[in-house]
Design a protein around this motif. Structure first.
Motif, PDB file in Angstrom:
ATOM      1  N   VAL A   1       0.849  -1.196   0.000  1.00  0.00           N
ATOM      2  CA  VAL A   1       0.000   0.000   0.000  1.00  0.00           C
ATOM      3  C   VAL A   1       0.878   1.236   0.000  1.00  0.00           C
ATOM      4  CG1 VAL A   1      -1.658   1.322   1.357  1.00  0.00           C
ATOM      5  CG2 VAL A   1      -1.934  -1.154   1.131  1.00  0.00           C
ATOM      6  N   SER A   2       0.622   2.169  -0.920  1.00  0.00           N
ATOM      7  CA  SER A   2       1.391   3.411  -0.992  1.00  0.00           C
ATOM      8  C   SER A   2       0.479   4.516  -1.508  1.00  0.00           C
ATOM      9  CB  SER A   2       2.603   3.245  -1.906  1.00  0.00           C
ATOM     10  OG  SER A   2       2.197   2.958  -3.236  1.00  0.00           O
ATOM     11  N   THR A   3       1.003   5.714  -1.598  1.00  0.00           N
ATOM     12  CA  THR A   3       0.212   6.828  -2.122  1.00  0.00           C
ATOM     13  C   THR A   3       1.130   7.863  -2.746  1.00  0.00           C
ATOM     14  OG1 THR A   3      -1.449   8.516  -1.597  1.00  0.00           O
ATOM     15  CG2 THR A   3       0.256   8.121   0.054  1.00  0.00           C
ATOM     16  N   LEU A   4       0.603   8.571  -3.732  1.00  0.00           N
ATOM     17  CA  LEU A   4       1.238   9.766  -4.283  1.00  0.00           C
ATOM     18  C   LEU A   4       0.374  10.993  -4.002  1.00  0.00           C
ATOM     19  CD1 LEU A   4       2.618   8.447  -7.693  1.00  0.00           C
ATOM     20  CD2 LEU A   4       3.918   9.097  -5.671  1.00  0.00           C
ATOM     21  N   ALA A   5      -0.672  10.803  -3.167  1.00  0.00           N
ATOM     22  CA  ALA A   5      -1.592  11.894  -2.831  1.00  0.00           C
ATOM     23  C   ALA A   5      -2.071  12.574  -4.117  1.00  0.00           C
ATOM     24  CB  ALA A   5      -0.923  12.859  -1.864  1.00  0.00           C
ATOM     25  N   GLY A   6      -1.897  13.907  -4.213  1.00  0.00           N
ATOM     26  CA  GLY A   6      -2.374  14.609  -5.394  1.00  0.00           C
ATOM     27  C   GLY A   6      -1.343  14.751  -6.491  1.00  0.00           C
ATOM     28  N   MET A   7      -0.158  14.173  -6.287  1.00  0.00           N
ATOM     29  CA  MET A   7       0.892  14.251  -7.308  1.00  0.00           C
ATOM     30  C   MET A   7       0.729  13.108  -8.319  1.00  0.00           C
ATOM     31  SD  MET A   7       4.315  15.233  -5.210  1.00  0.00           S
ATOM     32  CE  MET A   7       4.449  16.755  -4.297  1.00  0.00           C
TER      33      MET A   7
END
Length: 300
Positions: free
Chosen positions: A269-275
């Motif tokens: 599980v990971s994220t780049l948020a709004g990028m």
């Protein structure tokens, strides 16, 4: 989580993903990811080092040296950066151990093309081992007295067969194949707001899980949570877009875990948020989503 800490967390994930893309030879995608996470006003020694390695692998020695020079300014004394600059200098000076370029001097009208190919090849040979974990050059191999025994089938070969059999296309799903990986995005946003799946989003995920199920014990899935570019409301349920993107990825993991029967430890599980949103030219609703990277599971 403060805005600054959230940005640093996003950049850490972006750097790790860009490094994996570069290791797989997907240099353009790696550079695009770095471009989205960093700007020129706030450079990073680690990101510049990775850019330099990509340039070097593509034979762009001047660009590689410029990036390493800037990285060296930000992180003086870093051995891997200094080694990269040393190898570029050696290439510029004429190849291995001060020697000239291999082969005859070409005088035909194609000489410049052949010379460029030689430089790229030398760059690959001399700089490839800079991809070792931690950025340190790999030690030289010790010669063996006897030929090695025949190697068993490589995991990459068997992994390729697993991915070749996967058919993940379906309504509302976009699939892109590349060596060692299948990237999945969704035509519409999966979430209504926050981390609440829309009925359509849940249905698309459960259908995808059903297609994954026959391979559930043979694949690994990286989930990347996305948000729109708007900051979260102060005092709301989520402290930052990083937190929201991570929670969204976790929600999708639970749906796929149940529908595809993939073991929990096969998910990342990971994220780049709004990028780097999947659909940068679309409205916010379409990017309230999660994207997937499916690869063959490493044998245990």
């Amino acid at each position: 989580m403060s805005g600054r800490k959230a940005l640093l967390a996003v950049r850490e994930v972006a750097l790790a993903q860009a490094r994996e893309l570069a290791r797989a030879g997907r240099y353009t995608e790696a550079e695009e990811l770095l471009d989205g996470a960093w700007d020129e006003e706030e450079p990073s020694a680690a990101a510049l080092d990775l850019r330099a390695r990509i340039h070097a692998q593509r034979g762009r020695l001047d660009e590689a040296d410029r990036c390493w020079a800037e990285a060296e300014r930000l992180a003086p004394g870093d051995r891997a950066i200094a080694e990269g600059r040393r190898r570029v200098a050696a290439l510029r000076a004429g190849g291995h151990a001060g020697g000239g370029l291999p082969g005859r001097v070409l005088t035909s009208r194609f000489a410049w093309r052949a010379g460029a190919a030689v430089v790229v090849l030398l760059a690959f040979v001399m700089l490839a081992d800079l991809w070792a974990d931690g950025g340190e050059p790999r030690p030289a191999a010790v010669p063996r007295a006897a030929p090695p025994a025949p190697a068993p089938p490589s995991p990459s070969a068997s992994g390729g067969a697993v991915l070749a059999g996967l058919r993940l296309d379906g309504p509302g799903v976009r699939v892109r194949r590349s060596p060692g990986e299948i990237a999945v995005t969704f035509e519409r946003g999966l979430f209504r707001e926050g981390a609440t799946l829309s009925p359509q989003g849940r249905a698309v995920l459960e259908a995808l899980g059903a297609r994954l199920r026959p391979y559930g014990d043979r694949v690994s899935v990286t989930l990347i949570g996305h948000t729109d570019r708007s900051a979260v409301r102060p005092g709301g349920e989520y402290a930052s877009n990083v937190e929201l993107g991570t929670v969204r990825a976790g929600v999708v993991r639970e749906v796929l875990r149940a529908s595809a029967r993939i073991p929990t430890d096969r998910f990342t599980v990971s994220t780049l948020a709004g990028m780097m949103p999947p659909f940068p030219d679309a409205g916010p609703a379409r990017n309230r989503t999660v994207s997937l990277r499916v690869s063959a599971a490493v044998p245990r």
